[in-house]
Design an enzyme around this catalytic site. Structure first.
Site, PDB file in Angstrom:
ATOM      1  N   GLU A 127     -38.367 -36.181 -16.083  1.00  0.00           N
ATOM      2  CA  GLU A 127     -39.156 -36.068 -17.326  1.00  0.00           C
ATOM      3  C   GLU A 127     -40.652 -36.335 -17.159  1.00  0.00           C
ATOM      4  O   GLU A 127     -41.251 -37.082 -17.930  1.00  0.00           O
ATOM      5  CB  GLU A 127     -38.571 -37.003 -18.399  1.00  0.00           C
ATOM      6  N   ASN A 169     -35.866 -33.217 -12.542  1.00  0.00           N
ATOM      7  CA  ASN A 169     -34.972 -33.109 -13.699  1.00  0.00           C
ATOM      8  C   ASN A 169     -35.762 -33.264 -14.999  1.00  0.00           C
ATOM      9  O   ASN A 169     -36.632 -34.138 -15.094  1.00  0.00           O
ATOM     10  CB  ASN A 169     -33.933 -34.242 -13.594  1.00  0.00           C
ATOM     11  N   HIS A 205     -29.790 -30.918 -23.243  1.00  0.00           N
ATOM     12  CA  HIS A 205     -29.405 -31.590 -24.491  1.00  0.00           C
ATOM     13  C   HIS A 205     -29.722 -30.598 -25.605  1.00  0.00           C
ATOM     14  O   HIS A 205     -30.863 -30.504 -26.067  1.00  0.00           O
ATOM     15  CB  HIS A 205     -30.200 -32.888 -24.660  1.00  0.00           C
ATOM     16  N   ASP A 234     -24.998 -31.617 -23.334  1.00  0.00           N
ATOM     17  CA  ASP A 234     -24.305 -31.955 -24.583  1.00  0.00           C
ATOM     18  C   ASP A 234     -24.876 -31.050 -25.664  1.00  0.00           C
ATOM     19  O   ASP A 234     -26.033 -30.631 -25.579  1.00  0.00           O
ATOM     20  CB  ASP A 234     -24.386 -33.452 -24.950  1.00  0.00           C
TER      21      ASP A 234
HETATM   22  C1  XIL Z   1     -29.645 -42.173 -21.900  1.00  0.00           C
HETATM   23  C2  XIL Z   1     -28.314 -42.884 -21.876  1.00  0.00           C
HETATM   24  O1  XIL Z   1     -27.304 -41.953 -22.211  1.00  0.00           O
HETATM   25  C3  XIL Z   1     -28.320 -44.029 -22.867  1.00  0.00           C
HETATM   26  O2  XIL Z   1     -27.140 -44.827 -22.695  1.00  0.00           O
HETATM   27  C4  XIL Z   1     -29.545 -44.916 -22.659  1.00  0.00           C
HETATM   28  O3  XIL Z   1     -29.601 -45.891 -23.665  1.00  0.00           O
HETATM   29  C5  XIL Z   1     -30.818 -44.078 -22.672  1.00  0.00           C
HETATM   30  O4  XIL Z   1     -30.713 -43.065 -21.703  1.00  0.00           O
HETATM   31  N1  XIL Z   1     -32.433 -38.154 -20.465  1.00  0.00           N
HETATM   32  C6  XIL Z   1     -32.003 -38.801 -19.333  1.00  0.00           C
HETATM   33  C7  XIL Z   1     -30.925 -39.821 -19.418  1.00  0.00           C
HETATM   34  O5  XIL Z   1     -32.440 -38.457 -18.227  1.00  0.00           O
HETATM   35  O6  XIL Z   1     -31.083 -40.861 -18.492  1.00  0.00           O
HETATM   36  C8  XIL Z   1     -30.825 -40.386 -20.812  1.00  0.00           C
HETATM   37  O7  XIL Z   1     -29.670 -41.220 -20.848  1.00  0.00           O
HETATM   38  C9  XIL Z   1     -30.745 -39.289 -21.850  1.00  0.00           C
HETATM   39  C10 XIL Z   1     -31.991 -38.431 -21.796  1.00  0.00           C
END
Ligand code: XIL
Length: 297
Positions: A127, A169, A205, A234
């Protein structure tokens, strides 16, 4: 085949899930985990705040539990994430400049060395781009150490674990847009200059739909000579069955798309609370989206 993992394997791909060490005592959860998935990602346990809670003091207990459980089940492990502006430990949040740069590089070296030979792909940098519609780098303390922080991170990871595929990523890079094009330009530059990078992760996502140019976007990255992976899939909202089908089809249509990871097992395990974006319901029953993915693989 009758499971996601076996069906994906027949297409030369893995099918993974993000899992939490704290849930490994839940038998509904572990039954699905062992049955369906051929790769696992630690949802939080290999992040910087978890693995280096104090500077120079490393804590691998929870990450190792996930790794050991996966190895016992014959599953491979995706590493997530070595350098990220979020979930940094408090001590690192207090650093800046060259001190932060060396702390980050030491973190990468230590964690990638601890897991050397055991991780199929690492999210080395997560990110790093902004959502400003202009493809800028995200403003963060890591970015402020110098624009070359990403390539420095990849070089440190390669030196520590030469056998792991090294991925960049991100999210909102799933279709062709300013952000994904900025990542594309970076990857192209890394390949041209010999900066080590092997793969790009698309978190995916999603809500309601995959972008119409999802497959074309994966393909343009693959054409740069890197693997692509769907890393945190998801899908909230309506139309889940069609959207999961579209993502699965896109990965199968791109030969360098090596696998798909869903970001949790049951809807109740999802970080997107209340959106029920996963393939199993809270009781562990297969949803229609599950059947759609299985039949598409
Ligand atoms: C999220 C987890 O699912 C949660 O449990 C935590 O509180 C926050 O992080 N992008 C990512 C992941 O790369 O690491 C994140 O995971 C979701 C968004």
């Amino acid at each position: 085949a009758t499971t996601l993992g076996a069906s994906a394997a027949a297409r030369n791909r893995y099918f993974g899930a993000a899992i939490a060490a704290s849930k490994l005592g839940d038998s509904t959860y572990t039954t699905i985990l062992k049955r369906e998935f051929t790769s696992v990602t630690a949802e939080n346990e290999m992040k910087w705040d978890a693995t280096e809670p104090s500077r120079g003091v490393f804590s691998y207990t929870a990450g190792d539990r996930i790794l050991n459980q996966a190895q016992a089940n014959g599953q491979k492990v995706r590493g997530h994430a070595l350098a990220w502006h979020s979930q940094m430990p408090g001590w690192a949040q207090a650093l800046s400049g060259s001190t932060l740069r060396s702390a980050m590089l030491n973190h990468i070296t230590q964690v990638a060395t601890h897991y050397k030979g055991k991780i199929h792909s690492w999210d080395v940098v997560n990110e790093a781009f902004a959502d400003d519609g202009r493809g800028s780098r995200r403003d963060s303390s890591l970015q402020r150490t110098g624009n070359d922080w990403i390539e420095a991170a990849f070089k440190a990871a390669r030196a520590a674990d030469p056998g792991a595929k090294l991925c960049y990523n991100d999210y909102n890079t799933d279709g062709v847009n300013a952000k994904s094009t900025a990542v594309y330009t970076m990857v192209k530059d890394f390949k041209a200059r010999g900066v080590p990078i092997d793969c790009v992760g698309f978190q995916s996502h999603l809500t309601d739909n995959a972008p119409a140019d999802y497959q074309a976007n994966l393909q343009r990255f693959a054409d740069l000579g890197v693997d692509v992976q769907i890393t945190e899939l998801d899908i909230a909202g309506n139309n889940q069955t069609a959207a999961y089908t579209a993502v699965t089809k896109a990965c199968l249509a791109v030969s360098r798309c090596t696998g798909i990871t869903v970001w949790g097992i049951r809807d109740s395990d999802s970080w997107r609370t209340g959106t029920n974006p996963l393939l199993f319901d809270a009781s562990g029953n297969k949803k229609a989206a599950y059947t759609a993915v299985l039949n598409t693989l």
